[in-house]
Design a protein around this motif. Structure first.
Motif, PDB file in Angstrom:
ATOM      1  N   MET A  12      14.845  12.888  -9.860  1.00 43.03           N
ATOM      2  CA  MET A  12      14.834  13.187 -11.295  1.00 43.03           C
ATOM      3  C   MET A  12      13.748  12.390 -12.005  1.00 43.03           C
ATOM      4  N   VAL A  15      10.090  13.831 -10.954  1.00 44.87           N
ATOM      5  CA  VAL A  15       9.689  15.160 -11.409  1.00 44.87           C
ATOM      6  C   VAL A  15       9.982  15.416 -12.884  1.00 44.87           C
ATOM      7  N   GLY A  16      10.733  14.529 -13.518  1.00 42.95           N
ATOM      8  CA  GLY A  16      11.012  14.686 -14.944  1.00 42.95           C
ATOM      9  C   GLY A  16      11.924  15.845 -15.270  1.00 42.95           C
ATOM     10  N   ARG A  17      12.845  16.143 -14.397  1.00 40.92           N
ATOM     11  CA  ARG A  17      13.803  17.233 -14.610  1.00 40.92           C
ATOM     12  C   ARG A  17      15.217  16.691 -14.524  1.00 40.92           C
ATOM     13  N   SER A  18      16.142  17.382 -15.147  1.00 42.02           N
ATOM     14  CA  SER A  18      17.543  16.968 -15.109  1.00 42.02           C
ATOM     15  C   SER A  18      18.181  17.337 -13.772  1.00 42.02           C
ATOM     16  N   ARG A  19      19.321  16.759 -13.530  1.00 46.63           N
ATOM     17  CA  ARG A  19      20.095  17.047 -12.327  1.00 46.63           C
ATOM     18  C   ARG A  19      20.378  18.553 -12.222  1.00 46.63           C
ATOM     19  N   SER A  21      18.783  21.054 -13.643  1.00 48.02           N
ATOM     20  CA  SER A  21      17.546  21.802 -13.408  1.00 48.02           C
ATOM     21  C   SER A  21      17.113  21.718 -11.954  1.00 48.02           C
ATOM     22  N   LEU A  22      17.229  20.543 -11.354  1.00 53.41           N
ATOM     23  CA  LEU A  22      16.858  20.397  -9.939  1.00 53.41           C
ATOM     24  C   LEU A  22      17.704  21.295  -9.046  1.00 53.41           C
ATOM     25  N   MET A  25      16.722  24.926  -9.555  1.00 50.63           N
ATOM     26  CA  MET A  25      15.450  25.232  -8.896  1.00 50.63           C
ATOM     27  C   MET A  25      15.622  25.324  -7.387  1.00 50.63           C
TER      28      MET A  25
END
Length: 80
Positions: A12, A15-19, A21-22, A25
């Motif tokens: 997290m 990559v600068g994404r939330s749990r 969002s990961l 994806m």
């Protein structure tokens, strides 16, 4: 080859994404799938995350509202 494993909090941060969002994806095939460490534990291969980051498209030097001829005022309101 980098064999290091990254836990979710490390991924997290990288990559600068939330749990959420990961995981979304991963489900959609847009991010590397994790490896199972135990029944309730997963991690990502650092090499796969690094490769994903390197393959991200580059941002343009321009864009946003100003491209459409709309500017933001100091108060955050649109003006034309």
């Amino acid at each position: 080859m980098n064999q290091a494993l990254l836990r979710i909090d490390q991924v997290m941060a990288l990559v600068g994404r939330s749990r959420t969002s990961l995981w979304r994806m991963c489900k959609l095939g847009r991010f590397p799938k994790p490896v199972q460490l135990s029944v309730r534990s997963v991690a990502w291969r650092a090499s796969e995350v690094e490769e994903w980051l390197q393959n991200l498209p580059r941002a343009h030097a321009y864009g946003g509202a100003s491209q459409a001829g709309v500017a933001m005022t100091a108060k955050g309101q649109h003006e034309e």
